[in-house]
Scaffold this active site. Structure first.
Site, PDB file in Angstrom:
ATOM      1  N   ASP A 143       0.864  -1.171   0.000  1.00 22.27           N
ATOM      2  CA  ASP A 143       0.000   0.000   0.000  1.00 22.27           C
ATOM      3  C   ASP A 143       0.909   1.232   0.000  1.00 22.27           C
ATOM      4  OD1 ASP A 143      -2.367   1.679   0.562  1.00 22.27           O
ATOM      5  OD2 ASP A 143      -1.480   1.845   2.555  1.00 22.27           O
ATOM      6  N   ALA A 173      -0.003   5.196   1.182  1.00 27.15           N
ATOM      7  CA  ALA A 173      -0.088   6.077   2.348  1.00 27.15           C
ATOM      8  C   ALA A 173      -0.164   5.282   3.641  1.00 27.15           C
ATOM      9  CB  ALA A 173      -1.303   7.003   2.230  1.00 27.15           C
ATOM     10  N   ALA A 202     -13.407   9.935   9.744  1.00 29.11           N
ATOM     11  CA  ALA A 202     -12.732  10.016   8.446  1.00 29.11           C
ATOM     12  C   ALA A 202     -11.859   8.796   8.183  1.00 29.11           C
ATOM     13  CB  ALA A 202     -11.886  11.287   8.375  1.00 29.11           C
ATOM     14  N   MET A 205     -10.930   3.982   5.603  1.00 32.52           N
ATOM     15  CA  MET A 205      -9.600   4.145   5.006  1.00 32.52           C
ATOM     16  C   MET A 205      -9.168   2.876   4.283  1.00 32.52           C
ATOM     17  SD  MET A 205      -7.434   6.614   4.722  1.00 32.52           S
ATOM     18  CE  MET A 205      -7.176   7.667   6.133  1.00 32.52           C
ATOM     19  N   LYS A 264     -11.565   6.377  -3.196  1.00 34.85           N
ATOM     20  CA  LYS A 264     -11.989   7.600  -2.526  1.00 34.85           C
ATOM     21  C   LYS A 264     -13.459   7.964  -2.755  1.00 34.85           C
ATOM     22  CE  LYS A 264      -7.989   7.618  -0.869  1.00 34.85           C
ATOM     23  NZ  LYS A 264      -7.822   6.860   0.384  1.00 34.85           N
ATOM     24  N   HIS A 304     -15.125   5.820  -0.363  1.00 35.74           N
ATOM     25  CA  HIS A 304     -14.855   6.352   0.975  1.00 35.74           C
ATOM     26  C   HIS A 304     -15.895   7.425   1.331  1.00 35.74           C
ATOM     27  CE1 HIS A 304     -11.451   7.255   4.019  1.00 35.74           C
ATOM     28  NE2 HIS A 304     -12.517   7.931   4.419  1.00 35.74           N
ATOM     29  N   ARG A 348     -10.602  -2.112  -2.941  1.00 37.10           N
ATOM     30  CA  ARG A 348     -10.585  -2.905  -1.719  1.00 37.10           C
ATOM     31  C   ARG A 348     -11.957  -2.915  -1.050  1.00 37.10           C
ATOM     32  NH1 ARG A 348      -5.511   0.755  -0.062  1.00 37.10           N
ATOM     33  NH2 ARG A 348      -3.916  -0.282  -1.293  1.00 37.10           N
ATOM     34  N   ASP A 389      -1.693  -0.946   5.828  1.00 40.09           N
ATOM     35  CA  ASP A 389      -1.908  -0.407   7.170  1.00 40.09           C
ATOM     36  C   ASP A 389      -3.386  -0.312   7.528  1.00 40.09           C
ATOM     37  OD1 ASP A 389      -2.102   1.806   5.239  1.00 40.09           O
ATOM     38  OD2 ASP A 389      -2.364   3.072   7.003  1.00 40.09           O
TER      39      ASP A 389
END
Length: 275
Positions: free
Chosen positions: A18, A20, A51, A55, A59, A62, A166, A192
């Site tokens: 990944d 970020a 927020a 994750m 986006k 999201h 994902r 992460d």
């Protein structure tokens, strides 16, 4: 001809990282900054915890998941006089793009250990790729900074380039193909977020969760190292417990620990153990 085998005993062929929170942007702060500003501009204040909830997802998805949260949905209805709908999601996504681009441009520094991992992979014949919930346009913003720092993944897959982001396995599987790996058991997915670990599990790969530099802790490098050693250890332990629940095969603090884990996976593969 290659024949699929459950008892694969060959070497690790590919590692898919990944971006970020895993190999750049310690604390995965760029997306958070953008989402907080996006909703603030709508007159709706969301928390960092809210927020961070979705994750790892693409986006636009999201944003959809944020708007589906009961508190946010109710606040949105009170402000706008109607429940959020698809037009709102698309409008917010278009407003999000420049906010995210600006945040990415400020947070493209490699996490310590990334270049050492790249060298380790090269020396052991392992191909290194990345995938991300960012779009290609967002990734292109950070590419010059990555190149200046010497980080050159051999495959880059963005969530907008596959049928589903994902936790669907498509980004990892496309990365596997681009990297030329011949067995999912020979691939390692590092992330992460729980969503990213689920992606790797759905692809049938080994999975490694990162905690100290990522979403589970959510601290900048400066904030992280400003903690006392005791508090840092306590917070890492909580984050490790949280990420262990994702089903990851291994949990590490940062990618600086990844070469050791890859060697452990190699030993498992030689014994015929597969993910």
């Amino acid at each position: 001809m290659y024949r699929y085998s459950r008892s694969y005993v060959g070497p690790v062929q590919a590692v898919i990282l990944d971006l970020a929170g895993t190999c750049i942007d310690f604390g995965s702060l760029a997306p958070i900054q953008a989402f907080l500003k996006l909703f603030m501009d709508e007159g709706l204040e969301i928390t960092e915890a809210e927020a961070r909830g979705p994750m790892g997802t693409e986006k636009r998805e999201h944003i959809r998941q944020l708007l589906a949260m009961p508190r946010i949905a109710q606040a949105w209805s009170e402000i706008h006089g109607a429940a959020p709908h698809e037009d709102d999601i698309e409008r917010l996504y278009q407003a999000f793009l420049p906010l995210q681009t600006a945040a990415i441009a400020e947070r493209s520094e490699l996490i310590s250990g990334a270049l050492e991992l790249q060298e380790f992979a090269h020396n052991h014949g392992i191909r290194l790729g990345v995938n991300t919930g960012y779009s290609r346009e967002m990734f292109e913003v950070m590419l010059p900074a990555l190149e200046r720092q010497g980080f050159q993944p051999q495959s880059i897959v963005c969530a907008t380039e596959v049928p589903l982001g994902r936790p669907a396995p498509y980004m990892s599987l496309r990365g596997m193909i681009e990297l030329g790996a011949q067995a999912v058991q020979a691939c390692v997915k590092v992330d992460d977020t729980a969503t990213g670990i689920e992606e790797g599990l759905n692809a049938g790969m080994w999975t490694v969760a990162v905690v100290a530099s990522g979403n589970a802790l959510g601290l900048s490098e400066e904030q992280f190292f400003s903690l006392s050693e005791v508090e840092r250890s306590q917070r890492i332990a909580v984050a490790r417990s949280k990420m262990a629940q994702s089903g990851a095969h291994y949990v590490i603090d940062s990618i600086a620990d990844l070469p050791r884990v890859i060697q452990c996976i190699q030993e498992q593969l030689q014994l015929g153990v597969c993910p």
